[in-house]
Write a protein that holds these residues in place. Structure first.
Motif, PDB file in Angstrom:
ATOM      1  N   THR A  31      42.880 -13.069 -70.069  1.00 45.89           N
ATOM      2  CA  THR A  31      42.792 -14.513 -69.847  1.00 45.89           C
ATOM      3  C   THR A  31      43.316 -14.794 -68.441  1.00 45.89           C
ATOM      4  O   THR A  31      43.931 -13.932 -67.804  1.00 45.89           O
ATOM      5  N   LEU A  32      43.089 -16.013 -67.951  1.00 45.64           N
ATOM      6  CA  LEU A  32      43.648 -16.399 -66.652  1.00 45.64           C
ATOM      7  C   LEU A  32      45.170 -16.292 -66.672  1.00 45.64           C
ATOM      8  O   LEU A  32      45.787 -15.857 -65.699  1.00 45.64           O
ATOM      9  N   GLU A  33      45.779 -16.668 -67.787  1.00 49.16           N
ATOM     10  CA  GLU A  33      47.233 -16.599 -67.906  1.00 49.16           C
ATOM     11  C   GLU A  33      47.728 -15.156 -67.793  1.00 49.16           C
ATOM     12  O   GLU A  33      48.736 -14.886 -67.141  1.00 49.16           O
ATOM     13  N   GLN A  34      47.022 -14.241 -68.450  1.00 51.42           N
ATOM     14  CA  GLN A  34      47.420 -12.836 -68.401  1.00 51.42           C
ATOM     15  C   GLN A  34      47.263 -12.262 -66.995  1.00 51.42           C
ATOM     16  O   GLN A  34      48.120 -11.512 -66.521  1.00 51.42           O
ATOM     17  N   LEU A  35      46.169 -12.619 -66.317  1.00 52.01           N
ATOM     18  CA  LEU A  35      45.972 -12.152 -64.946  1.00 52.01           C
ATOM     19  C   LEU A  35      47.017 -12.767 -64.025  1.00 52.01           C
ATOM     20  O   LEU A  35      47.541 -12.088 -63.135  1.00 52.01           O
ATOM     21  N   ALA A  36      47.367 -14.028 -64.252  1.00 45.27           N
ATOM     22  CA  ALA A  36      48.409 -14.685 -63.456  1.00 45.27           C
ATOM     23  C   ALA A  36      49.738 -13.953 -63.626  1.00 45.27           C
ATOM     24  O   ALA A  36      50.445 -13.684 -62.648  1.00 45.27           O
ATOM     25  N   ALA A  37      50.077 -13.594 -64.865  1.00 44.21           N
ATOM     26  CA  ALA A  37      51.331 -12.881 -65.124  1.00 44.21           C
ATOM     27  C   ALA A  37      51.320 -11.497 -64.481  1.00 44.21           C
ATOM     28  O   ALA A  37      52.326 -11.048 -63.919  1.00 44.21           O
ATOM     29  N   ALA A  38      50.191 -10.814 -64.541  1.00 35.52           N
ATOM     30  CA  ALA A  38      50.092  -9.460 -63.995  1.00 35.52           C
ATOM     31  C   ALA A  38      50.101  -9.442 -62.468  1.00 35.52           C
ATOM     32  O   ALA A  38      50.615  -8.508 -61.855  1.00 35.52           O
ATOM     33  N   SER A  39      49.548 -10.491 -61.852  1.00 33.93           N
ATOM     34  CA  SER A  39      49.397 -10.500 -60.388  1.00 33.93           C
ATOM     35  C   SER A  39      50.485 -11.283 -59.667  1.00 33.93           C
ATOM     36  O   SER A  39      50.698 -11.081 -58.466  1.00 33.93           O
ATOM     37  N   VAL A  41      50.101 -14.384 -59.163  1.00 35.91           N
ATOM     38  CA  VAL A  41      49.326 -15.471 -58.549  1.00 35.91           C
ATOM     39  C   VAL A  41      49.177 -16.561 -59.611  1.00 35.91           C
ATOM     40  O   VAL A  41      48.862 -16.265 -60.762  1.00 35.91           O
ATOM     41  N   SER A  42      49.395 -17.792 -59.234  1.00 37.45           N
ATOM     42  CA  SER A  42      49.371 -18.874 -60.221  1.00 37.45           C
ATOM     43  C   SER A  42      48.004 -18.995 -60.902  1.00 37.45           C
ATOM     44  O   SER A  42      46.972 -18.668 -60.319  1.00 37.45           O
ATOM     45  N   ARG A  43      48.036 -19.482 -62.138  1.00 38.12           N
ATOM     46  CA  ARG A  43      46.805 -19.692 -62.890  1.00 38.12           C
ATOM     47  C   ARG A  43      45.881 -20.641 -62.155  1.00 38.12           C
ATOM     48  O   ARG A  43      44.670 -20.427 -62.091  1.00 38.12           O
ATOM     49  N   SER A  44      46.435 -21.715 -61.563  1.00 34.29           N
ATOM     50  CA  SER A  44      45.593 -22.691 -60.866  1.00 34.29           C
ATOM     51  C   SER A  44      44.920 -22.071 -59.643  1.00 34.29           C
ATOM     52  O   SER A  44      43.749 -22.327 -59.376  1.00 34.29           O
ATOM     53  N   MET A  45      45.637 -21.203 -58.906  1.00 34.20           N
ATOM     54  CA  MET A  45      45.030 -20.533 -57.753  1.00 34.20           C
ATOM     55  C   MET A  45      43.929 -19.589 -58.206  1.00 34.20           C
ATOM     56  O   MET A  45      42.846 -19.545 -57.629  1.00 34.20           O
ATOM     57  N   PRO A  56      41.409 -16.884 -50.720  1.00 34.96           N
ATOM     58  CA  PRO A  56      42.802 -16.440 -50.784  1.00 34.96           C
ATOM     59  C   PRO A  56      43.245 -15.690 -49.532  1.00 34.96           C
ATOM     60  O   PRO A  56      42.431 -15.084 -48.837  1.00 34.96           O
ATOM     61  N   THR A  57      44.545 -15.720 -49.279  1.00 34.33           N
ATOM     62  CA  THR A  57      45.125 -14.965 -48.180  1.00 34.33           C
ATOM     63  C   THR A  57      45.066 -13.480 -48.507  1.00 34.33           C
ATOM     64  O   THR A  57      44.812 -13.089 -49.658  1.00 34.33           O
ATOM     65  N   LEU A  58      45.347 -12.676 -47.499  1.00 31.97           N
ATOM     66  CA  LEU A  58      45.382 -11.226 -47.696  1.00 31.97           C
ATOM     67  C   LEU A  58      46.410 -10.851 -48.753  1.00 31.97           C
ATOM     68  O   LEU A  58      46.152 -10.018 -49.616  1.00 31.97           O
ATOM     69  N   ALA A  59      47.581 -11.491 -48.706  1.00 29.29           N
ATOM     70  CA  ALA A  59      48.642 -11.176 -49.663  1.00 29.29           C
ATOM     71  C   ALA A  59      48.211 -11.499 -51.094  1.00 29.29           C
ATOM     72  O   ALA A  59      48.454 -10.718 -52.019  1.00 29.29           O
ATOM     73  N   VAL A  60      47.567 -12.644 -51.304  1.00 27.97           N
ATOM     74  CA  VAL A  60      47.101 -13.035 -52.637  1.00 27.97           C
ATOM     75  C   VAL A  60      46.014 -12.071 -53.116  1.00 27.97           C
ATOM     76  O   VAL A  60      46.027 -11.611 -54.258  1.00 27.97           O
ATOM     77  N   THR A  61      45.081 -11.735 -52.229  1.00 31.63           N
ATOM     78  CA  THR A  61      44.007 -10.803 -52.586  1.00 31.63           C
ATOM     79  C   THR A  61      44.583  -9.450 -52.970  1.00 31.63           C
ATOM     80  O   THR A  61      44.146  -8.830 -53.946  1.00 31.63           O
ATOM     81  N   LEU A  62      45.592  -9.001 -52.221  1.00 31.44           N
ATOM     82  CA  LEU A  62      46.232  -7.726 -52.529  1.00 31.44           C
ATOM     83  C   LEU A  62      46.889  -7.754 -53.908  1.00 31.44           C
ATOM     84  O   LEU A  62      46.767  -6.812 -54.690  1.00 31.44           O
ATOM     85  N   ALA A  67      46.807  -5.988 -59.555  1.00 31.71           N
ATOM     86  CA  ALA A  67      46.817  -6.299 -60.988  1.00 31.71           C
ATOM     87  C   ALA A  67      45.687  -5.566 -61.709  1.00 31.71           C
ATOM     88  O   ALA A  67      45.800  -5.245 -62.894  1.00 31.71           O
ATOM     89  N   PHE A  68      44.596  -5.281 -60.981  1.00 37.42           N
ATOM     90  CA  PHE A  68      43.477  -4.522 -61.545  1.00 37.42           C
ATOM     91  C   PHE A  68      43.603  -3.024 -61.227  1.00 37.42           C
ATOM     92  O   PHE A  68      42.657  -2.264 -61.445  1.00 37.42           O
ATOM     93  N   ASP A  69      44.757  -2.594 -60.689  1.00 40.22           N
ATOM     94  CA  ASP A  69      44.979  -1.196 -60.282  1.00 40.22           C
ATOM     95  C   ASP A  69      43.930  -0.736 -59.272  1.00 40.22           C
ATOM     96  O   ASP A  69      43.356   0.353 -59.394  1.00 40.22           O
ATOM     97  N   MET A  70      43.677  -1.587 -58.271  1.00 38.64           N
ATOM     98  CA  MET A  70      42.694  -1.291 -57.233  1.00 38.64           C
ATOM     99  C   MET A  70      43.307  -1.559 -55.869  1.00 38.64           C
ATOM    100  O   MET A  70      44.327  -2.212 -55.774  1.00 38.64           O
TER     101      MET A  70
END
Length: 194
Positions: A31-39, A41-45, A56-62, A67-70
């Motif tokens: 879910t967006l919430e789970q990805l937000a927790a893993a990364s 990065v806020s759910r809204s972003m 997104p900035t480089l830092a956010v993209t990183l 979070a996806f192990d990439m």
């Protein structure tokens, strides 16, 4: 290139990243919430990124890639596979790391590159300084001045640079680049990690 073309290209890039994040999130059943927790990065972003409404900035993209192990290259579209020449355009706002009245930092290395080398253009207003906390152990920086005068401080060490001068220093210490001249300081910075 017209403003309309630039907007279209930015929307295409945002749209391709949006599609990639949605695809990976759904494939992994997050879910967006789970990805937000893993990364971190806020759910809204994340929601704005998925809708193509945020670039997104480089830092956010990183953080999303991690979070996806990439790495970033695996996350973003890979246009370099179609061409042997990669171009970072001077007017590409997504490459701006910082842009305010004192300091402008533009990323010159493609976003997908492995993060053992980073390349930046740094412009500092007269009297401005760029202070950095210590980076990871083994990090080094190579600064080359093309315009103006700089004072570089790394730990207790200091040196002054003029146009054409370069300094290589430990960046795993607190370090500062300061504009000591009356005009804009223009320099190029290469950051390496061991």
């Amino acid at each position: 290139m017209s403003d309309t073309t630039m907007v279209d290209e930015a929307q295409t890039e945002a749209g391709s990243l949006a599609g990639r994040v949605i695809e990976l999130r759904k494939r992994r059943g997050l879910t967006l919430e789970q990805l937000a927790a893993a990364s971190g990065v806020s759910r809204s972003m994340l929601s704005q990124i998925e809708r193509g409404k945020a670039n997104p900035t480089l830092a956010v993209t990183l953080r999303i890639a991690q979070a996806f192990d990439m790495n970033i290259g695996d996350l973003v579209d890979q246009p370099w596979t179609a061409s042997r020449i990669e171009v970072v355009r001077g007017n590409d706002a997504s490459q701006l790391f910082r842009d305010d009245r004192d300091c402008r930092i533009r990323t010159l290395s493609p976003l997908h590159m492995e993060k053992n080398v980073e390349f930046y253009e740094i412009r500092l207003a007269p009297g401005a300084r760029l202070q950095s906390a210590a980076h990871f152990e083994g990090t080094r920086e190579l600064l080359t001045v093309t315009q103006g005068q700089a004072l570089v401080m790394a730990g207790e060490n200091r040196c002054e640079l003029n146009p054409g001068d370069s300094a290589h220093y430990h960046a795993d210490l607190e370090h500062t680049i300061e504009n000591r001249g009356d005009g804009e300081l223009v320099s190029f910075l290469v950051v390496t990690y061991q």
